[in-house]
Design an enzyme around this catalytic site. Structure first.
Site, mmCIF file in Angstrom:
data_model
loop_
_atom_site.group_PDB
_atom_site.id
_atom_site.type_symbol
_atom_site.label_atom_id
_atom_site.label_comp_id
_atom_site.label_asym_id
_atom_site.label_seq_id
_atom_site.Cartn_x
_atom_site.Cartn_y
_atom_site.Cartn_z
ATOM 1 N N CYS A 80 -45.881 63.314 -40.442
ATOM 2 C CA CYS A 80 -45.742 62.002 -39.796
ATOM 3 C C CYS A 80 -46.443 61.919 -38.438
ATOM 4 O O CYS A 80 -46.895 60.842 -38.030
ATOM 5 C CB CYS A 80 -44.268 61.642 -39.646
ATOM 6 S SG CYS A 80 -43.246 62.915 -38.891
ATOM 7 N N HIS A 103 -43.306 57.256 -33.915
ATOM 8 C CA HIS A 103 -43.964 58.275 -33.094
ATOM 9 C C HIS A 103 -45.096 57.639 -32.297
ATOM 10 O O HIS A 103 -45.807 56.769 -32.810
ATOM 11 C CB HIS A 103 -44.591 59.360 -33.980
ATOM 12 C CG HIS A 103 -43.610 60.232 -34.698
ATOM 13 N ND1 HIS A 103 -42.254 60.208 -34.469
ATOM 14 C CD2 HIS A 103 -43.810 61.198 -35.645
ATOM 15 C CE1 HIS A 103 -41.657 61.110 -35.247
ATOM 16 N NE2 HIS A 103 -42.581 61.714 -35.975
#
Lengths: 356, 356
Positions: free
Chosen positions: A131, A260
């Protein structure tokens, strides 16, 4: 193959699986049966997908019979054991774990960057990247195609849900603790003590995350590097097809639920014009440019969460590094960072299987 | 000069001033009178310093009569106006604002790095660096003395108190809002709406800080850079005495009360041995090395807050940049990042004045 393909979602009840069911319910419905699979503990649960209740089945070899494509959103060791079982039963596996990503016989795919590689899958397995890598790779892919990337220095601001639902729950519990005492956070260790007293030591994170940042994610690798930092290096090289890309990453967890962010110092073979770079990024459908800081426009996690595109901004020419561009990205680690990219890969495979 | 020097603390009631009074009460007591000065609004308040109540006086030219050293912890424009007044009345000024830092006739001092420069003060003013630069400069100073620094790429994780007490109050208010609703942080803009509805738009930050990271600090400079990022570049060059140091900084605010952290990619004239670097840092009294990630030892804000030293860890050799060392630092932005360094400079000046 004339019928609509059958899809299995393995790990349907996890943090990524939950987002996957939402994504499958919203994207173009190309699937015949969608079969939901999880651990025996979750078997029998009924989850909603495409507006219908579907009963979760326990992971077992037989669940893959008749499955064309199986997505795996489970820990590495479960994928390592079960992806070959699904392949043996005739499924193409799209795996979101780290088990196969660096296997030379397994393509590591981001559809907008290297989608053509899905056809080269001698093991019947296609891997979905980590990710953190995915939060920046669409942006780097666009810039690399034009200017040839040679090096990146990256610092991450990673969300709690990168550690699964347990990470989200822990962060929310810690936020409740620190929000009730306005004296906390000004004396050494007081947050650590308060959180530990109220919630105990059993956390997915190696330090308190509320009112803190934690410069560690994953496990220890040679030279003091974390496994997460090594993934960013190795996976970026493989996806972009630049085996000698210079990469230096520092991975840091921050008290954000989901999404993120990364500060990226990206160096190219030649000088990059910032205006041209911005135009190319604006034209890319999977990217949203937010780059007017005086008007309060820059990427932040609370804006990017729940969205499919990668948000990019703070584009600027490095003052002292002539071939370097600075940028800041935010991308939902459960969507493009996991479920969405997996769904996109599965759709490419489905199109190939059905000749669409 | 045989008597103990008289000290004025201008801005005694602010976030940095409050920490300053604590620091002055704990360090070796070299001062005669300590005079507290603030805006007219705060005049008459009684604050505790060295265990005694001292009445705050309103800023006016006369408060500097008889003062040997005046510390200024006030906004740039107040320093710009009043530091010359204090100098004209006979005081040496140690200024923590940005007003004079880049003036070639004003030394910019970190005692452990370039303390000798305090004597070269043609304007009677010595500047204290920006808190973000100070979070890393002791560590870089130690390494530079041995290996000659040539370039740094920095990403910051900056605390709310860098924006003063108003920043801390806003973060705590926002944390209370997000802690009361466990659904927040998973849909685009929901945190932004909740915070705005409950607290209004009047914030020192250009976006919500709770459950978020905000890649912006300061005001806009040419090329899309923030004033904070330019300070890191220009002040690092001046303090270290490397006018052509290559610097690239991305400054990001995080939901931490106090203590700035930085991920630093530091390049030197030659290869640096990590073991030797660690030993040099361990020997430096103003630095604490926390570098055993498997044992949970790395710098974090909740451990470093309220402490005088800079915490450093995550030391590692860059895998693809042979002359580069990676490291992560956390330092209290109100202590070494502001009040402590100012106090240390004032003590050096006092020693010079008294011939101690």
């Amino acid at each position: 193959m004339s019928r609509k393909p059958t899809l299995a979602v393995v790990g349907a009840t996890g943090a990524v699986g939950t987002v996957m069911l939402d994504i499958l319910s919203r994207r173009e419905d190309i699937w015949g049966e969608i079969r939901l699979v999880a651990s025996a503990r979750s078997a029998g649960k009924v989850l909603s997908v495409r507006g219908e209740g579907v009963e979760v089945r326990a992971l077992a070899p037989g669940v893959f019979d008749g499955v064309d494509i199986a997505m795996f959103d489970v820990p590495d060791e479960i994928s390592a054991d079960w992806a070959p079982v699904a392949v043996a039963r005739g499924a193409v596996v799209v795996d979101n774990s780290g088990a196969f990503r660096m296997d030379p016989d397994v393509p590591l795919v981001v559809p907008e960057v290297n989608g053509a590689e899905i056809t080269n899958r001698p093991k019947g397995i296609i891997s979905n990247p980590n990710c953190t890598t995915l939060a920046m790779i669409d942006v780097l892919g666009v810039l690399h195609r034009r200017w040839q990337l040679t090096a990146i220095v990256v610092a991450s601001y990673q969300a709690a849900s990168g550690a699964g639902q347990a990470g989200v729950d822990r962060l929310r519990d810690e936020l409740e603790v620190v929000a009730t005492d306005r004296s906390l956070g000004e004396r050494p260790g007081d947050v650590r003590r308060a959180v530990s007293e109220k919630l105990g030591e059993d956390s997915p994170f190696p330090a308190p995350l509320a009112m803190n940042v934690v410069p560690w994610a994953g496990s220890l690798r040679e030279g003091g590097w974390s496994s997460e930092e090594m993934k960013v290096r190795n996976e970026s090289r493989k996806i972009l097809g630049i085996p000698d890309l210079k990469v230096s990453a520092t991975c840091v967890r921050v008290p954000v639920v989901t999404t993120h962010s990364l500060a990226v110092h990206a160096t190219f073979a030649g000088r990059v014009d910032v205006g041209n770079a911005r135009r190319l990024l604006v034209e890319a459908p999977q990217i949203v440019v937010m780059d007017d800081p005086e008007a309060g426009e820059f990427p932040t996690p609370v804006d990017a969460v729940g969205c499919d595109p990668t948000f990019v901004g703070r584009l600027r020419q490095s003052l002292d590094f002539p071939k370097t561009l600075e940028l800041f990205v935010s991308g939902d680690n459960l969507r493009k960072g996991a479920a969405l990219n997996t769904a996109q890969i599965a759709e490419l495979v489905a199109a190939q299987l059905t000749g669409a």
